[in-house]
Structures are given as C-alpha cells and as structure tokens.
Write an enzyme that holds these catalytic residues in place. Structure first.
Site, PDB file in Angstrom:
ATOM      1  CG  ASP A   1      -2.815   3.933  -1.383  1.00 53.52           C
ATOM      2  OD1 ASP A   1      -3.577   3.779  -2.357  1.00 53.52           O
ATOM      3  OD2 ASP A   1      -2.871   3.214  -0.369  1.00 53.52           O
TER       4      ASP A   1
ATOM      5  CG  ASP B   1      -2.908  -0.662  -2.214  1.00 53.26           C
ATOM      6  OD1 ASP B   1      -2.939   0.522  -1.844  1.00 53.26           O
ATOM      7  OD2 ASP B   1      -3.496  -1.578  -1.614  1.00 53.26           O
TER       8      ASP B   1
ATOM      9  CB  SER C   1      -0.958  -0.043   1.194  1.00 55.34           C
ATOM     10  OG  SER C   1      -1.926   0.961   1.123  1.00 55.34           O
TER      11      SER C   1
ATOM     12  CG  ASP D   1      -6.060   0.621  -0.447  1.00 53.95           C
ATOM     13  OD1 ASP D   1      -5.249   1.572  -0.410  1.00 53.95           O
ATOM     14  OD2 ASP D   1      -6.025  -0.331   0.367  1.00 53.95           O
TER      15      ASP D   1
END
Length: 448
Positions: A240, A242, A100, A244
């Site tokens: 960010d 990833d 992340s 999400d």
C-alpha cells in the site's frame, strides 16, 4: 478513539481537516510528550509520496524545532522504515506522514516511541489534552537551544540492508512481480528483490504526488493479478501507499490475502520451531477458514480488536512473534515492531522457496468461507454501536446462521463508515445477511 487520534494516528483531508496549523501543534505537543525528559531529543520524520507531504512535513518540523528537538528528515520512506530506524538509531521518537491506503487527498501523522512501537492510548490522550489546553505552557527555547534539522536520506539504505539480512536464502529462480502503489516502497522494493537475486517485474513505481493508491497497490490487487499473468511471474506482491501492508497474488492470478499469508508463514515457522508458543495473533476480521486451517496444524490463535496496534499489543503482552490482519498488516515481531510489507514479502518468498511448492498450492491449504464486506457512509459512525434496531437485526441474522457463520458490524477507525461483514457457507447467504443489515444501518444511521 480521541478527538484527533484515530486507530492509526491523526488523519484527514490535507489542508482542510489536517491543516499545517494542526500539524504544527501535533509536532510541538506530540514531540514534547515523547521527549520531555531529554535535552536536544532526536526525532526522525519520514513521508510517503503524496503531494501534501512536503507541506505537512514543514509544519511538523517547525513544531518539533520549537521544543528544541534535533529533527532528521528521512525523505520518502515506508512507515516500517521509520519504525525500524527510530529504534536502530536510538532516536527518542519517529514520525510518519501518510494516510496509508487512503486516497491522495487524505494524509495523516503517526508517531513511534523510541522503542519503535506506536503510541499507547494513554500517550495519545496526553497529547490531545495538551493540544486543547487554553494556553500553551510548553517551554520555548531560544538562541542556541532552538531545534536543529538535518537530512538523513541514507536511512533508506540502512533499512534496505536490514531487510536483506532477514532473507533465509537468495531468491534465485523466482520471478517476482511487484506493485508499489506509486507509494513509499517505489524506490526500494525493486532493489531489495534484485539484490536477493530474484527476477523482478514492476508496476506502480512512478509516483507523481497524485497517483498514490490510484487503481494500484494492496487495495487494488486486481491490477497486479493481470500483471502476474502477463509476465508469467511465480508470485505477485502488492504494497500500500506507506508500505505497511502486503497482499499477494499466486502464479494463476488469484489474490492471496493477509489471513492466507499469515497461515502459510505460521505453518512454515512452526515446522522450523520458530513460531513462539505455536500461536498466531489476529483480529476479529480474520476468516473462519483461517482458524479452521490453524486448528488442523495445531496452531493456536488469539483474537484482538481491528487495528494492527491491538495485534502488536497482544503480541508484546504474551511474547508471540507472528500476527496480523486480513487486510495485509502482518507483524513479525522478531524483526520489526509494526506491520511491514517488504519484510512480510521476504517471509512469504522464503516460505515459497523452502516449500518447493507453488503459491497456489500453499494458499489452497486454507479454505476460506465466503465473506462479504460492505461499507456504509454515515454521518455519525459511532451511534451504530448503541442503535437498538441495528442490534435487533444483527441478533436475528445470527439466529438464522445457527453457528454456521458470523456477523461483524463496526465503525471504521479511519473513515466515516460503518463496516458490515458476514461469513457464511455460501456466497448467496452472505449477500442475504449483509443486505438485511445494511438496509437497517442506512435507515437508522443517516447514510450519506
């Protein structure tokens, strides 16, 4: 919190803590727990742009093939993209390789069930129990029963088409500035907003395996703030690594956090009759100003522990459709099963266009209390919850506040940190309260 699983899957420094050997076991035992009743189960795997992604993907795939799974590699894709496709393609499970917003040396593995939701604590505990058994007693298929692996890079386009359908109208006349953190949204975000007829300027879209989250993205919105002003954009959208999370920037360069985005979208959805039970789900980290703004609009709120999985659990339990975190994990359960930065961006731009206002005007309707968060690196973060001196100083500060603010001290779910947060009427009081508590935490907890 388990031995391997934190609040958001298995994480660690790649090839040191999160080794290929561990990734193989996570794939083998995790895949078994999620698919044991299925012959030739289908499992999707995606990854972000970290250099370690290929290494961990290879090990994960090997573990899944060893239990006879059919693995479909999606390539670079966001975490919510994996979640959506797992459900849309009737797969038994999905796996995302990402840490992340963490720095590039870290990586992680998180699972989704066939319904697109993250695993329950019970499922994670079962995986950990099997991983720690002295003997591996799982089936070992041979010959034609071994697993198969195929590439399905077209999955990203399927996810893109889904996202476009969530827009209420086109975004003609809106200038959008995007910061993709050199991460998983780098190849899709520009296409998405261009296809919706927005004017698009981009930064953070040149991943090289090492630059993910490096001074860019939702954890460094100051970079996008400068970019928005330079390009005279109407709105900035920062994701960010990833994909999400979403943090926004208004046309003046001011940062608009997850609480503000939730408030803006919830108010609009309520006016449209689309906010289930006129309720929003948030975590204990949300700002007091967020709750006061909701009350003014007669929107109810439900609080959970920190972590988007707990927000989702509360939403599922009572049927709510909007929730999220100040950090930018925003869940619109009518559309997807986890936090989705691109989907959240569409919801926000929908609201912006429908309102006819600027983002600064919408955000200013929520007056934030000054808030200060300090992270203290410690040797054992969990001891903070039982330490008598830490408890005593928290109690002392809360008495001083006299109900006009709040304190939150908790271990991080993903890093060796204790987080100390204060909200008060003034910034000076926040500084005073946090300093008092941090000093005790450092002394008592063996700060590094």
């Amino acid at each position: 919190m388990g031995k391997y699983f934190g609040t958001d899957g298995v994480r660690g420094v790649a090839n040191s803590e999160l080794t290929p050997e561990l990734a193989f076991k996570v794939g083998r035992f995790g895949g078994y727990v999620l698919t044991k009743d299925k012959q030739r189960p289908k499992v999707l795997i995606g990854r972000d742009t970290r250099i370690s992604g290929h290494m961990l993907e290879g090990a994960l795939v090997a573990g899944l093939l060893s239990i006879g799974a059919e693995v479909m590699r999606l390539g670079v894709i966001s975490t919510p993209g994996v979640s959506y496709l797992t459900k849309a393609m009737d797969a038994e499970a999905g796996v995302m390789i990402s840490a992340s917003h963490n720095p590039v040396q870290d990586n992680g593995i998180k699972f989704f069930g066939g319904d697109g939701f993250k695993l329950s604590d019970e499922q994670e505990a079962e995986i950990e129990r099997l991983m720690d058994e002295p003997e591996d007693k799982l089936p070992r298929p041979t010959g034609a029963d071994l697993g198969l692996v195929n590439d399905y890079f077209e999955g990203v386009q399927k996810y893109l088409q889904f996202l476009k359908q969530t827009a209420d109208e086109d975004f003609t006349g809106i200038h959008v500035a995007l910061d993709c953190a050199h991460g998983a949204t780098s190849s899709i975000a520009t296409h998405l907003f261009a296809d919706l007829d927005a004017d698009v300027s981009t930064m953070g879209t040149s991943p090289n395996g090492l630059n993910i989250n490096d001074g860019v993205g939702s954890t460094h919105p100051e970079a996008l703030s400068a970019f928005v002003k330079e390009k005279n954009a109407d709105i900035g959208l920062a994701f960010d690594g990833d994909g999400d999370r979403l943090i926004a920037v208004d046309e003046k360069g001011n940062i608009v956090d997850g609480d503000q985005i939730m408030y803006i979208c919830a108010k609009y959805l309520k006016s449209e009759g689309r906010l289930k039970d006129d309720t929003v789900v948030s975590t204990v980290m949300s700002n007091l100003g967020f709750y006061k703004a909701l009350e003014k609009e007669e929107i109810k709120s439900v609080q959970t522990a920190v972590g988007d999985r707990y927000v989702v659990e509360a939403m599922k339990k009572d049927g709510y459709n909007v929730g999220g975190e100040q950090s930018g994990h925003l869940i619109f359960l009518d559309y997807n099963t986890t936090g989705d930065g691109l989907l959240s961006a569409i919801m926000l731009v929908n609201t912006l266009k429908a309102s006819g206002k600027t983002l600064s005007e919408l955000a200013d309707e929520m007056k934030k209390f000054p808030q200060l968060l300090v992270n203290v690196k410690v040797t054992d973060k969990y001891k903070v919850e039982e330490n008598a001196k830490v408890k005593a100083v928290i109690s002392e500060v809360e008495k001083e506040m006299n109900g006009d603010g709040r304190i939150l001290v908790r271990p991080s779910g993903t890093e060796p940190l204790v987080r100390v947060m204060a909200e008060a009427r003034t910034k000076e009081l926040c500084d005073e309260y946090v300093t008092k508590i941090v000093d005790v935490v450092r002394t008592e907890m063996g700060a590094e």
